[in-house]
Design a protein around this motif. Structure first.
Motif, PDB file in Angstrom:
ATOM      1  N   LEU A   7       0.835  -1.214   0.000  1.00 53.61           N
ATOM      2  CA  LEU A   7       0.000   0.000   0.000  1.00 53.61           C
ATOM      3  C   LEU A   7       0.867   1.261   0.000  1.00 53.61           C
ATOM      4  CD1 LEU A   7      -2.930  -0.932   2.431  1.00 53.61           C
ATOM      5  CD2 LEU A   7      -3.035  -0.627  -0.046  1.00 53.61           C
ATOM      6  N   VAL A   8       2.005   1.221   0.679  1.00 48.98           N
ATOM      7  CA  VAL A   8       2.928   2.371   0.650  1.00 48.98           C
ATOM      8  C   VAL A   8       3.412   2.596  -0.775  1.00 48.98           C
ATOM      9  CG1 VAL A   8       5.168   3.245   1.416  1.00 48.98           C
ATOM     10  CG2 VAL A   8       3.664   2.143   3.059  1.00 48.98           C
ATOM     11  N   ASN A   9       3.765   1.518  -1.443  1.00 47.73           N
ATOM     12  CA  ASN A   9       4.185   1.571  -2.853  1.00 47.73           C
ATOM     13  C   ASN A   9       3.099   2.254  -3.679  1.00 47.73           C
ATOM     14  OD1 ASN A   9       4.489   0.843  -5.655  1.00 47.73           O
ATOM     15  ND2 ASN A   9       5.747  -0.888  -5.100  1.00 47.73           N
ATOM     16  N   ARG A  10       1.866   1.815  -3.473  1.00 45.37           N
ATOM     17  CA  ARG A  10       0.734   2.387  -4.205  1.00 45.37           C
ATOM     18  C   ARG A  10       0.552   3.865  -3.853  1.00 45.37           C
ATOM     19  NH1 ARG A  10      -4.487   4.226  -1.961  1.00 45.37           N
ATOM     20  NH2 ARG A  10      -5.736   4.553  -3.805  1.00 45.37           N
ATOM     21  N   ASN A  11       0.642   4.196  -2.552  1.00 48.48           N
ATOM     22  CA  ASN A  11       0.459   5.587  -2.115  1.00 48.48           C
ATOM     23  C   ASN A  11       1.505   6.503  -2.726  1.00 48.48           C
ATOM     24  OD1 ASN A  11      -1.662   4.799  -0.507  1.00 48.48           O
ATOM     25  ND2 ASN A  11      -0.519   4.888   1.418  1.00 48.48           N
ATOM     26  N   LEU A  12       2.746   6.043  -2.712  1.00 42.56           N
ATOM     27  CA  LEU A  12       3.825   6.877  -3.253  1.00 42.56           C
ATOM     28  C   LEU A  12       3.657   7.066  -4.761  1.00 42.56           C
ATOM     29  CD1 LEU A  12       6.908   5.510  -1.234  1.00 42.56           C
ATOM     30  CD2 LEU A  12       5.765   7.711  -0.959  1.00 42.56           C
ATOM     31  N   ASN A  17       3.636  12.489  -7.895  1.00 44.22           N
ATOM     32  CA  ASN A  17       3.607  12.741  -9.340  1.00 44.22           C
ATOM     33  C   ASN A  17       4.463  13.977  -9.633  1.00 44.22           C
ATOM     34  OD1 ASN A  17       1.776  15.196  -9.058  1.00 44.22           O
ATOM     35  ND2 ASN A  17       0.491  13.592  -8.189  1.00 44.22           N
ATOM     36  N   PRO A  18       4.850  14.192 -10.901  1.00 43.94           N
ATOM     37  CA  PRO A  18       5.743  15.300 -11.235  1.00 43.94           C
ATOM     38  C   PRO A  18       5.232  16.650 -10.734  1.00 43.94           C
ATOM     39  CG  PRO A  18       5.535  13.843 -13.108  1.00 43.94           C
ATOM     40  CD  PRO A  18       4.577  13.346 -12.066  1.00 43.94           C
ATOM     41  N   GLY A  19       3.908  16.854 -10.817  1.00 43.48           N
ATOM     42  CA  GLY A  19       3.347  18.131 -10.369  1.00 43.48           C
ATOM     43  C   GLY A  19       3.610  18.369  -8.887  1.00 43.48           C
ATOM     44  N   PHE A  20       3.423  17.341  -8.102  1.00 40.36           N
ATOM     45  CA  PHE A  20       3.641  17.458  -6.656  1.00 40.36           C
ATOM     46  C   PHE A  20       5.110  17.759  -6.370  1.00 40.36           C
ATOM     47  CE2 PHE A  20       2.943  16.669  -2.230  1.00 40.36           C
ATOM     48  CZ  PHE A  20       4.059  15.997  -1.768  1.00 40.36           C
ATOM     49  N   LEU A  21       6.001  17.054  -7.049  1.00 40.39           N
ATOM     50  CA  LEU A  21       7.429  17.247  -6.805  1.00 40.39           C
ATOM     51  C   LEU A  21       7.876  18.649  -7.218  1.00 40.39           C
ATOM     52  CD1 LEU A  21       8.763  13.747  -7.903  1.00 40.39           C
ATOM     53  CD2 LEU A  21       8.734  14.676  -5.607  1.00 40.39           C
ATOM     54  N   VAL A  25       9.397  21.782  -4.838  1.00 44.69           N
ATOM     55  CA  VAL A  25      10.703  22.405  -5.073  1.00 44.69           C
ATOM     56  C   VAL A  25      10.552  23.893  -5.440  1.00 44.69           C
ATOM     57  CG1 VAL A  25      12.703  22.396  -6.613  1.00 44.69           C
ATOM     58  CG2 VAL A  25      11.812  20.244  -5.730  1.00 44.69           C
ATOM     59  N   ILE A  26       9.637  24.202  -6.350  1.00 47.20           N
ATOM     60  CA  ILE A  26       9.508  25.582  -6.870  1.00 47.20           C
ATOM     61  C   ILE A  26       9.102  26.549  -5.768  1.00 47.20           C
ATOM     62  CG2 ILE A  26       8.216  27.080  -8.446  1.00 47.20           C
ATOM     63  CD1 ILE A  26      10.037  25.309  -9.978  1.00 47.20           C
ATOM     64  N   PHE A  27       8.086  26.178  -5.002  1.00 45.93           N
ATOM     65  CA  PHE A  27       7.576  27.074  -3.964  1.00 45.93           C
ATOM     66  C   PHE A  27       8.660  27.459  -2.957  1.00 45.93           C
ATOM     67  CE2 PHE A  27       4.055  29.015  -1.853  1.00 45.93           C
ATOM     68  CZ  PHE A  27       4.287  28.887  -0.493  1.00 45.93           C
ATOM     69  N   PRO A  28       9.370  26.496  -2.375  1.00 46.10           N
ATOM     70  CA  PRO A  28      10.455  26.873  -1.449  1.00 46.10           C
ATOM     71  C   PRO A  28      11.554  27.684  -2.110  1.00 46.10           C
ATOM     72  CG  PRO A  28       9.944  24.542  -1.232  1.00 46.10           C
ATOM     73  CD  PRO A  28       9.222  25.034  -2.435  1.00 46.10           C
ATOM     74  N   ILE A  29      11.887  27.362  -3.376  1.00 43.91           N
ATOM     75  CA  ILE A  29      12.940  28.125  -4.072  1.00 43.91           C
ATOM     76  C   ILE A  29      12.558  29.596  -4.163  1.00 43.91           C
ATOM     77  CG2 ILE A  29      13.933  28.537  -6.372  1.00 43.91           C
ATOM     78  CD1 ILE A  29      14.190  25.557  -6.725  1.00 43.91           C
ATOM     79  N   VAL A  30      11.296  29.837  -4.501  1.00 42.96           N
ATOM     80  CA  VAL A  30      10.831  31.229  -4.597  1.00 42.96           C
ATOM     81  C   VAL A  30      10.959  31.914  -3.247  1.00 42.96           C
ATOM     82  CG1 VAL A  30       8.780  32.666  -4.946  1.00 42.96           C
ATOM     83  CG2 VAL A  30       9.287  30.821  -6.548  1.00 42.96           C
TER      84      VAL A  30
ATOM     85  N   PRO B  89      -7.389   8.528  -9.995  1.00 40.98           N
ATOM     86  CA  PRO B  89      -7.604   9.480 -11.084  1.00 40.98           C
ATOM     87  C   PRO B  89      -6.373   9.727 -11.967  1.00 40.98           C
ATOM     88  CG  PRO B  89      -8.376  10.374  -8.993  1.00 40.98           C
ATOM     89  CD  PRO B  89      -7.671   9.109  -8.682  1.00 40.98           C
ATOM     90  N   ASN B  90      -5.199   9.816 -11.344  1.00 44.56           N
ATOM     91  CA  ASN B  90      -4.045  10.244 -12.149  1.00 44.56           C
ATOM     92  C   ASN B  90      -3.180   9.089 -12.644  1.00 44.56           C
ATOM     93  OD1 ASN B  90      -3.055   9.608  -9.677  1.00 44.56           O
ATOM     94  ND2 ASN B  90      -1.897  11.476  -9.356  1.00 44.56           N
ATOM     95  N   LEU B  91      -3.695   7.841 -12.533  1.00 43.93           N
ATOM     96  CA  LEU B  91      -2.974   6.717 -13.134  1.00 43.93           C
ATOM     97  C   LEU B  91      -3.590   6.396 -14.487  1.00 43.93           C
ATOM     98  CD1 LEU B  91      -2.372   4.107 -10.269  1.00 43.93           C
ATOM     99  CD2 LEU B  91      -0.862   5.901 -11.103  1.00 43.93           C
ATOM    100  N   SER B  92      -2.748   5.941 -15.415  1.00 45.45           N
ATOM    101  CA  SER B  92      -3.263   5.512 -16.714  1.00 45.45           C
ATOM    102  C   SER B  92      -3.917   4.136 -16.548  1.00 45.45           C
ATOM    103  CB  SER B  92      -2.143   5.435 -17.738  1.00 45.45           C
ATOM    104  OG  SER B  92      -1.238   4.406 -17.372  1.00 45.45           O
TER     105      SER B  92
END
Lengths: 253, 313
Positions: A7-12, A17-21, A25-30, B89-92
């Motif tokens: 389930l941890v594997n699934r949660n991660l 996702n790229p947007g979250f990452l 990073v962007i917000f703290p950099i600003v 939702p965000n998985l293919s």
């Protein structure tokens, strides 16, 4: 593989996702490189323990705690999305128990918090490397703060996600709560010199304790007050964790 | 051998009794249909059988395992397609299948092969790279059903799986399930579409107000409860007094009358039909269409539900 780890594997997978990452990073950099240097004209140095930090170093270290708090939103979002999109029920008719589900959220929060802390430490390192005191004694304090802080704020996000039924309500409440935590804390400014009611407010906010412990870990400024803050952080995290578990256990299907 | 055995099953929420003393046996390798109107207790029964909620009283054995004592062991052997759409939702589509296989502890190579097989069987090639949130309701439903076949199971629960599917996809799914049942898979199937139940199920149970009204094969249900034939008459013009004109005919129940469409149910259909025709001719009432057919499962179902909902029942 143990069901909790699956389930941890699934949660991660669903949360990192790229947007979250990028947001992590962007917000703290600003904040660090724009606000940090922009306010340098107004704030020459910030006394912290037995060191004087320049403001970019002060805010960079505060952003580590802020980012840990922000990243634990993922816990509330996972629970909320699972309930909304039927996966909570689907998982519970699978080869898992509620304990597996709850623990997997806890481990996910801790991992995301640690990754977030490490990321911002790496980004902010150029700003505070002159004052940094990383060693085998100080690093465990940062790891401790990351994990305990993650569990504390992850529990808050989980509690909110179990109580709300509408997505609008969830977004409004969680953003308001976390915004309050962010600004009524020592993440961006020191408590010394703030008006007394505000300074009192800072120390009713667990983010202040988290940030103070992280700064003590980075700059080696340990004292009895930091030890007290660690005890308070653990105590509050434990209470909120128990409440979150109880609510998740009783979540209706 | 029984895949499902439930005795004296009760589930109440305060004063509301959702399941009111159900006894249920489902033979292994059979497709068992579970039919009932909204609020009858179908979903609650499904949740009890799949260990999502505990019963207030009663016993349930799934594949010989007590659901109260060993719920996790039960869940390791069953598959469940819940009524609510369930997806990340965000998985293919292909990622969803792969991740679900991982959650069921299927080896990587096996789950990749299985995912490819299911993408072919369920016609998901065109949408395999698309995120679940970008799919239509019917597409998500196909993915949800396909996903459940990533892992092995002895018993599959399907709660209205064809909702949102077009007729072609619906028939493909029913045929797939029929073939799976032939390999020994037991299927517990709830639906509102009676023709589906008739097409797919070996046995059917009808539930209303938390109680099972009847359990039998579709043909036996029709023989037992559908001895009447249904006569349908479509008149050329509306006649408001048609009920009055036909009221004198014995063994003649007019179930529906809009003034032009008349449905008459009778166990003596030939006699009633001739009497009806005589009255229509005598009154110069023109007929547009006329037919007589055996009572369908849907009509039996509606009658059963109506009878149990009657105030004096």
């Amino acid at each position: 593989m143990h069901p909790t780890i699956r389930l941890v594997n699934r949660n991660l997978t669903i949360s990192l996702n790229p947007g979250f990452l990028v947001w992590q990073v962007i917000f703290p950099i600003v904040y660090i490189f724009v606000a940090g240097f922009a306010y340098t004209a107004l704030i020459k140095s910030v006394p912290f323990g037995n060191v004087d930090l320049d403001y970019p170093a002060f805010i960079a270290s505060g952003m580590i705690g802020f980012n840990i708090m922000n990243s634990t939103l993922v816990s509330g979002i996972i629970i909320w999305n699972d309930r909304r999109h039927g996966m909570f029920e689907q998982i519970l008719v699978g080869p898992f128990t509620r304990s597996n589900y709850i623990l997997s959220n806890v481990y996910t929060i801790a991992i995301v918090g640690l990754i977030s802390a490490a990321l911002i430490t790496a980004i902010g390192y150029p700003l505070f490397f002159e004052s940094v005191e990383f060693n085998l004694f100080t690093i465990p304090f940062m790891v401790f703060a990351s994990i305990v802080g993650s569990i504390l704020f992850g529990s808050i996000a989980s509690i909110i996600s179990t109580r709300l039924k509408s997505s609008e309500g969830f977004n409004v409440i969680i953003n308001t709560v976390f915004l309050f935590f962010a600004f009524v804390s020592t993440a961006f400014y020191p408590a010394q010199g703030a008006p007394e009611p505000l300074a009192t407010g800072f120390y009713l906010n667990p983010l202040t304790y988290l940030v103070d412990i992280i700064r003590a870990g980075i700059f080696g400024t340990f004292n009895e007050f930091v030890m007290l803050e660690m005890l308070v952080l653990v105590g509050v995290a434990a209470v909120l964790f128990v409440v979150a578990i109880k609510l998740l256990t009783k979540l209706d299907l | 051998m029984l895949s499902i055995s439930a005795r004296s099953l009760f589930k109440s929420y305060g004063s509301l009794v959702a399941v009111n003393g159900i006894d249920l046996d489902v033979k292994s390798g059979h497709v068992f249909g579970f039919l009932g109107p909204n609020g009858a207790g179908k979903s609650t029964t499904m949740k009890l059988l799949t260990t999502l909620i505990p019963p207030t009283s009663g016993t349930i054995e799934i594949l010989g395992i007590n659901t109260i004592k060993q719920p996790l062991e039960v869940r390791k052997k069953i598959g469940v397609v819940i009524q609510q759409p369930s997806y990340e939702p965000n998985l293919s589509v292909e990622k969803s299948l792969e991740k679900y296989g991982m959650m069921w502890n299927i080896e990587k190579k096996t789950r990749q092969e299985k995912a490819e097989e299911l993408i072919d069987i369920f016609d998901l090639q065109e949408i395999r790279k698309r995120k679940n949130e970008d799919l239509s309701i019917g597409q998500r439903r196909r993915v949800q059903v396909a996903r459940e076949f990533m892992h092995k199971m002895d018993l599959l629960f399907l709660d209205e799986p064809t909702v949102g599917l077009d007729p072609s996809a619906r028939r493909s799914l029913l045929d797939f399930l029929k073939n799976k049942a032939k390999t020994g898979l037991t299927i517990f199937y709830t639906t509102h579409v009676l023709t589906e139940a008739e097409y797919l199920c070996d046995d059917i149970a009808v539930i209303n107000k938390g109680k099972i009204l009847a359990v039998d094969t579709p043909d036996q249900l029709k023989n037992t409860f559908g001895q009447e034939k249904t006569i349908k008459i479509h008149l050329l013009y509306r006649h408001d007094k048609i009920t009055e004109l036909l009221s004198g005919i014995a063994d003649c129940k007019i179930d529906f009358n809009t003034g032009t469409d008349i449905i008459i149910q009778s166990s003596k259909s030939e006699l009633v039909l001739s009497q009806v025709l005589q009255i229509l001719i005598e009154n110069n009432i023109a007929i547009d269409d006329l037919s007589a057919m055996p009572t369908t499962l849907e009509e039996i179902f509606l009658k059963m539900v109506k009878d149990t909902n009657a105030p004096n029942n």
